[in-house]
Enzyme design. Structure first.
Site, mmCIF file in Angstrom:
data_model
loop_
_atom_site.group_PDB
_atom_site.id
_atom_site.type_symbol
_atom_site.label_atom_id
_atom_site.label_comp_id
_atom_site.label_asym_id
_atom_site.label_seq_id
_atom_site.Cartn_x
_atom_site.Cartn_y
_atom_site.Cartn_z
ATOM 1 N NE ARG A 1 -30.117 -23.678 12.687
ATOM 2 C CZ ARG A 1 -30.552 -24.810 12.174
ATOM 3 N NH1 ARG A 1 -30.770 -25.834 12.941
ATOM 4 N NH2 ARG A 1 -30.766 -24.908 10.881
ATOM 5 C CD GLU B 1 -32.093 -34.862 2.062
ATOM 6 O OE1 GLU B 1 -32.373 -33.823 2.687
ATOM 7 O OE2 GLU B 1 -32.744 -35.910 2.134
HETATM 8 P P1 AMP Z 1 -25.005 -31.456 6.477
HETATM 9 O O1 AMP Z 1 -24.343 -30.580 5.458
HETATM 10 O O2 AMP Z 1 -25.798 -32.579 5.860
HETATM 11 O O3 AMP Z 1 -24.024 -31.960 7.515
HETATM 12 O O4 AMP Z 1 -26.106 -30.575 7.211
HETATM 13 C C1 AMP Z 1 -25.733 -29.721 8.238
HETATM 14 C C2 AMP Z 1 -26.539 -28.451 8.244
HETATM 15 O O5 AMP Z 1 -27.925 -28.685 8.049
HETATM 16 C C3 AMP Z 1 -26.367 -27.773 9.582
HETATM 17 O O6 AMP Z 1 -26.115 -26.390 9.352
HETATM 18 C C4 AMP Z 1 -27.677 -28.021 10.294
HETATM 19 O O7 AMP Z 1 -28.089 -26.859 10.967
HETATM 20 C C5 AMP Z 1 -28.682 -28.436 9.223
HETATM 21 N N1 AMP Z 1 -29.390 -29.695 9.541
HETATM 22 C C6 AMP Z 1 -29.273 -30.884 8.888
HETATM 23 N N2 AMP Z 1 -30.059 -31.837 9.401
HETATM 24 C C7 AMP Z 1 -30.707 -31.271 10.452
HETATM 25 C C8 AMP Z 1 -31.665 -31.749 11.431
HETATM 26 N N3 AMP Z 1 -32.112 -33.017 11.452
HETATM 27 N N4 AMP Z 1 -32.083 -30.883 12.371
HETATM 28 C C9 AMP Z 1 -31.632 -29.603 12.392
HETATM 29 N N5 AMP Z 1 -30.740 -29.081 11.505
HETATM 30 C C10 AMP Z 1 -30.280 -29.902 10.535
#
Ligand code: AMP
Length: 182
Positions: A65, A102
């Site tokens: 995205r 995660e």
């Molecule tokens: P992070 O590495 O945990 O900051 O996760 C970010 C990535 O995961 C981004 O590329 C987001 O598109 C996706 N992502 C994580 N949580 C969500 C959520 N609740 N809704 C949509 N996309 C998410």
């Protein structure tokens, strides 16, 4: 910060899907925002507004995205675009960085010659949660000598601490809409 009116406008354009991709997750779906011409333009303008008058050499977008938003932002600020991709997708010589998910880790890549030493780069993605993905991207950009001016996201999930994590790495963070929870 954006104005409350802009934030409300953008918030209203984002769709929330409960229990996707698994139970307990509220998936923040930006396809509705992308499909709304006014909201899409507003989001792209607002993302880099604080740096609009600065020299920006490249905008880096995180797959997938971040490509849509980053491409539009790059056009807007007359900068080049750099894709940061999941490993094994880019055809030329790459640099690689592991990042935290995660559960477990993964690796992301960019072309070794996509950014020159000293280039001023803005990082773009749709959402920051734990910040693991963005942290990996910042490290990758710095590894090739980029100056990361800022990291910009439409959505922040502040309870997960990602924006704070990036600020601790001395990266200014801009987010447009915050949602409580995960
Ligand atoms: P992070 O590495 O945990 O900051 O996760 C970010 C990535 O995961 C981004 O590329 C987001 O598109 C996706 N992502 C994580 N949580 C969500 C959520 N609740 N809704 C949509 N996309 C998410």
């Amino acid at each position: 910060m954006t104005s409350p009116a802009v934030e409300n406008d953008l918030r209203a354009a984002i769709r929330t899907i409960p229990d996707y991709p698994k139970p307990g997750i509220l998936f923040r779906d930006i396809t509705t925002l992308l499909g709304n011409a006014r909201a899409f333009r507003r989001a792209v303008d607002e993302l880099v507004q604080p740096w609009a008058g600065s020299k920006i050499d490249k905008v880096a977008g995180i797959e997938a995205r971040g490509f849509i938003l980053g491409g539009a932002v790059a056009h807007q600020v007359s900068a080049g675009f750099v894709p940061i991709r999941k490993k094994g997708k880019l055809p030329h010589q790459t640099v690689r960085m592991a990042y935290l998910l995660e559960y477990g880790t993964d690796e992301m890549e960019m072309h070794v010659d996509a950014v020159q030493k000293g280039d001023r780069v803005i990082l773009v993605d749709d959402l920051i949660a734990t910040g693991g993905t963005a942290e990996g991207a910042v490290k990758l950009l710095r590894q090739v000598g980029a100056e990361v001016l800022a990291a910009c996201f439409i959505i922040d999930l502040p309870e997960l601490g990602g924006a704070e994590k990036l600020r601790k790495l001395d990266v200014p963070v801009r987010t447009l809409v915050s949602f409580e929870g995960h």
